[in-house]
Design an enzyme around this catalytic site. Structure first.
Site, mmCIF file in Angstrom:
data_model
loop_
_atom_site.group_PDB
_atom_site.id
_atom_site.type_symbol
_atom_site.label_atom_id
_atom_site.label_comp_id
_atom_site.label_asym_id
_atom_site.label_seq_id
_atom_site.Cartn_x
_atom_site.Cartn_y
_atom_site.Cartn_z
ATOM 1 N N CYS A 1 0.846 -1.205 0.000
ATOM 2 C CA CYS A 1 0.000 0.000 0.000
ATOM 3 C C CYS A 1 0.873 1.243 0.000
ATOM 4 C CB CYS A 1 -0.861 0.069 1.260
ATOM 5 S SG CYS A 1 -1.877 -1.369 1.479
ATOM 6 N N GLY B 1 -0.797 -5.418 7.072
ATOM 7 C CA GLY B 1 0.352 -5.127 7.920
ATOM 8 C C GLY B 1 0.870 -6.304 8.734
ATOM 9 N N GLY C 1 -2.540 -10.548 3.303
ATOM 10 C CA GLY C 1 -2.254 -10.560 1.871
ATOM 11 C C GLY C 1 -0.858 -11.060 1.584
ATOM 12 N N MET D 1 -4.177 -3.705 -5.098
ATOM 13 C CA MET D 1 -5.288 -3.637 -6.036
ATOM 14 C C MET D 1 -5.478 -2.224 -6.577
ATOM 15 S SD MET D 1 -5.828 -6.741 -6.344
ATOM 16 C CE MET D 1 -6.560 -6.230 -7.872
ATOM 17 N N ALA D 2 -4.821 -1.250 -5.947
ATOM 18 C CA ALA D 2 -4.860 0.115 -6.486
ATOM 19 C C ALA D 2 -3.519 0.464 -7.121
ATOM 20 C CB ALA D 2 -5.203 1.099 -5.374
ATOM 21 N N GLU E 1 -2.454 3.865 -5.640
ATOM 22 C CA GLU E 1 -2.131 3.894 -4.196
ATOM 23 C C GLU E 1 -1.565 2.538 -3.766
ATOM 24 O OE1 GLU E 1 -5.304 5.329 -1.678
ATOM 25 O OE2 GLU E 1 -5.756 6.937 -3.086
HETATM 26 P P1 XMP Z 1 -0.760 -7.174 3.682
HETATM 27 O O1 XMP Z 1 0.110 -6.330 4.540
HETATM 28 O O2 XMP Z 1 -1.200 -8.424 4.365
HETATM 29 O O3 XMP Z 1 -2.084 -6.282 3.433
HETATM 30 O O4 XMP Z 1 -0.144 -7.413 2.356
HETATM 31 C C1 XMP Z 1 -3.147 -6.719 2.641
HETATM 32 C C2 XMP Z 1 -4.205 -5.633 2.519
HETATM 33 O O5 XMP Z 1 -3.735 -4.508 1.780
HETATM 34 C C3 XMP Z 1 -4.855 -3.761 1.278
HETATM 35 N N1 XMP Z 1 -4.589 -3.373 -0.113
HETATM 36 C C4 XMP Z 1 -4.215 -2.133 -0.504
HETATM 37 N N2 XMP Z 1 -4.045 -0.992 0.196
HETATM 38 N N3 XMP Z 1 -3.393 0.118 -1.801
HETATM 39 C C5 XMP Z 1 -3.654 0.144 -0.466
HETATM 40 O O6 XMP Z 1 -3.484 1.215 0.161
HETATM 41 C C6 XMP Z 1 -3.546 -0.994 -2.575
HETATM 42 O O7 XMP Z 1 -3.292 -0.989 -3.778
HETATM 43 C C7 XMP Z 1 -3.977 -2.174 -1.879
HETATM 44 N N4 XMP Z 1 -4.268 -3.442 -2.305
HETATM 45 C C8 XMP Z 1 -4.614 -4.139 -1.189
HETATM 46 C C9 XMP Z 1 -6.048 -4.667 1.403
HETATM 47 O O8 XMP Z 1 -6.850 -4.165 2.446
HETATM 48 C C10 XMP Z 1 -5.437 -6.024 1.734
HETATM 49 O O9 XMP Z 1 -6.295 -6.893 2.433
#
Ligand code: XMP
Length: 486
Positions: free
Chosen positions: A307, A342, A363, A390-391, A422
């Protein structure tokens, strides 16, 4: 005066849990049972992220077999997402109520295509009235090169099949498989019409995962993500019809009128569904979504490994503080909290749950496993998998292209994507099977809970005592003054 007081935000590395007396004989007695939503109970507090490099059916099946749940991402057509949900719901049934069938007039090519699409190893062959005529399995067509050959020439005809004319129990099915040495048992009614299928593989797998998270019919649990833009109600309906146990509104900024309206609308339209909404990072956000009807709220703005929301927009709340701040609302309103993002290791998982989350969403750790979508790649003698926000630039571009948006690949269009992204694309180390990773995480969670004197998650919430760390304290927590052997 614009800025008044500045609250100090903490994240996982800033704290430790203080050990406390434990009064059970073994860590194995610690219960990791929890709630994903108000009504969905899980055996482990782990959920896989709704991302296209993390959760499709394969990951969701593994998550549920181990007692957690996967959220199938939404960056695909409704039809494909429905198929992914169905794959999970069919993965291990005692009785598959609507088995996939193949019309009698089909060819070998059609059978191969359907087996691949559905991810199954056998199809029941039926006539126009749905009457059973035979069974074709992968083995029957493995070396068949003539794709035009009629299926009737390769299938096992009904006369040579073992068939049951009534619904049977698990034990009866086992007996039949043992006695006749077959692997599939079609169920038919008095008119020979197909009413179900039992497979030996499902029975075998079922006994291998006693801790699995299942619905009332014994099928694995699965959740599916939806958005809030045009057509979201159609997607929601299709996913619920396919058997999704929960819908997850998957929006970066969940504390908006639009999301609140969508929560109300979904509850009004579909009645008694289990609905997760998010993401938020404040108690107000939590309360607004829970009051609108959300059965769980996802907490986390910008803590994820890929993120960049905090860097791009300057907005976010360090994840431990976000969880701690929302915990009271979660308990008071009896709405489970999903701590999203996180989590880098098992210690973070224990801290997130101890801070008041009912489950964590993961993730990056899961993206490196066999069960996530995408191939393993080698770089400099090491194995990796691709993980992307995903963003992120390419994820957004791919989504728009798939949705049929006209994109002129000129500089302005590209700059637009670059400006609005993002998230980033990244490599994550290959980690082997998700099963193994989940076992490690759960074993460490039990150990962490026992250090905190907790026999279950509720006790962990009430017992947990955090201590904040100095820079020197953080250094002390990691291996130090040694050269670690990798
Ligand atoms: P981890 O730390 O486990 O987090 O990889 C997974 C979560 O990250 C979020 N997510 C995003 N947040 N931009 C963001 O700010 C993105 O492009 C993005 N893609 C995923 C999402 O909540 C996921 O579960």
């Amino acid at each position: 005066m614009v800025v008044k007081e500045i609250e100090k935000g903490l994240t996982f590395d800033d704290v430790l849990l203080v050990p406390q007396k434990f009064s059970l004989h073994s860590r194995k007695e610690v219960s990791t049972e929890t709630f994903f939503t108000k009504k969905i109970r899980l055996n482990i507090p782990i959920v896989s992220s709704a991302m296209d490099t993390v959760t499709e059916s394969e990951m969701a099946i593994t998550m549920a077999r181990h007692g957690g749940i996967g959220v199938i991402h939404r960056f695909m057509s409704i039809e494909r997402q429905v198929q992914e949900v169905q794959r999970v719901k069919r993965a291990e049934n005692i009785i598959i109520e609507k088995p996939y069938v193949l019309p009698l007039k089909s060819t070998v090519g059609k059978a191969k295509e359907l087996m691949e699409n559905y991810g199954v190893g056998g199809l029941l062959v039926v006539d126009e009235e749905g009457k059973l005529k035979g069974l074709v399995t992968k083995r029957d067509i493995l070396f068949e090169e003539d794709y035009e050959k009629p299926i009737t020439e390769v299938m096992t005809p009904k006369e040579r099949l073992v068939v049951s004319t009534r619904k049977i129990t698990l034990e009866e099915a086992k007996e039949i498989f043992k006695k006749y040495k077959v692997e599939k048992l079609p169920l038919v009614d008095e008119e020979d019409k197909v009413v179900g299928l039992v497979t030996a593989k499902d029975i075998m797998i079922k006994s291998m995962y006693p801790n699995a998270a299942r619905d009332q019919k014994g099928r694995l649990l699965v959740a599916a993500a939806i958005g809030i833009k045009e057509g979201y109600l159609d997607r929601a309906k299709a996913l619920l019809d396919a058997g999704a146990d929960a819908l997850v509104i998957d929006v970066a900024h969940g504390h908006t009128d639009e999301v609140i309206r969508a929560v109300r609308k979904l509850k009004e339209t579909f009645g008694d569904i289990q609905l997760v909404a998010g993401n938020v990072a404040t108690p107000d956000g939590f309360e607004d979504l829970a009051s609108a009807g959300a059965d769980a709220v996802k907490v986390g703005i910008g803590p994820g490994a890929v993120c960049t929301t905090r860097i791009v927009t300057g907005v976010g709340v360090p994840q431990l503080t976000a969880i701690l701040n929302c915990a009271e609302k979660s308990i008071e309103m009896d709405v489970p909290m999903i701590a999203d993002g996180g989590i880098r290791n098992s210690g973070d998982l224990v801290k997130a749950i101890a801070a008041g989350a009912s489950t964590v969403m993961i993730g990056s750790l899961l993206a490196g496993t066999d069960e996530s979508p995408g191939a393993t790649i080698s770089r400099g003698g090491r194995k990796y998998k691709v993980y992307r926000g995903m963003a992120s630039f390419y994820a957004m571009l791919a989504r728009d292209l798939k949705e049929g948006k006209q994109i002129d690949f000129d500089l302005d269009a590209i700059v637009d994507y670059a400006y609005t992204s993002e998230g980033v694309e990244a490599y994550v180390p290959y980690r082997g099977s998700a099963s193994e990773l989940l076992r490690q995480l759960v074993s460490a969670l039990r150990a962490g809970m026992s250090y905190c004197g907790a026999r279950n998650i509720r006790e962990l919430w009430s017992n947990a005592k955090f201590i904040s760390l100095s820079e020197a304290g953080i250094k002390e927590s990691y291996p130090h003054d040694v050269e670690v052997i990798e």
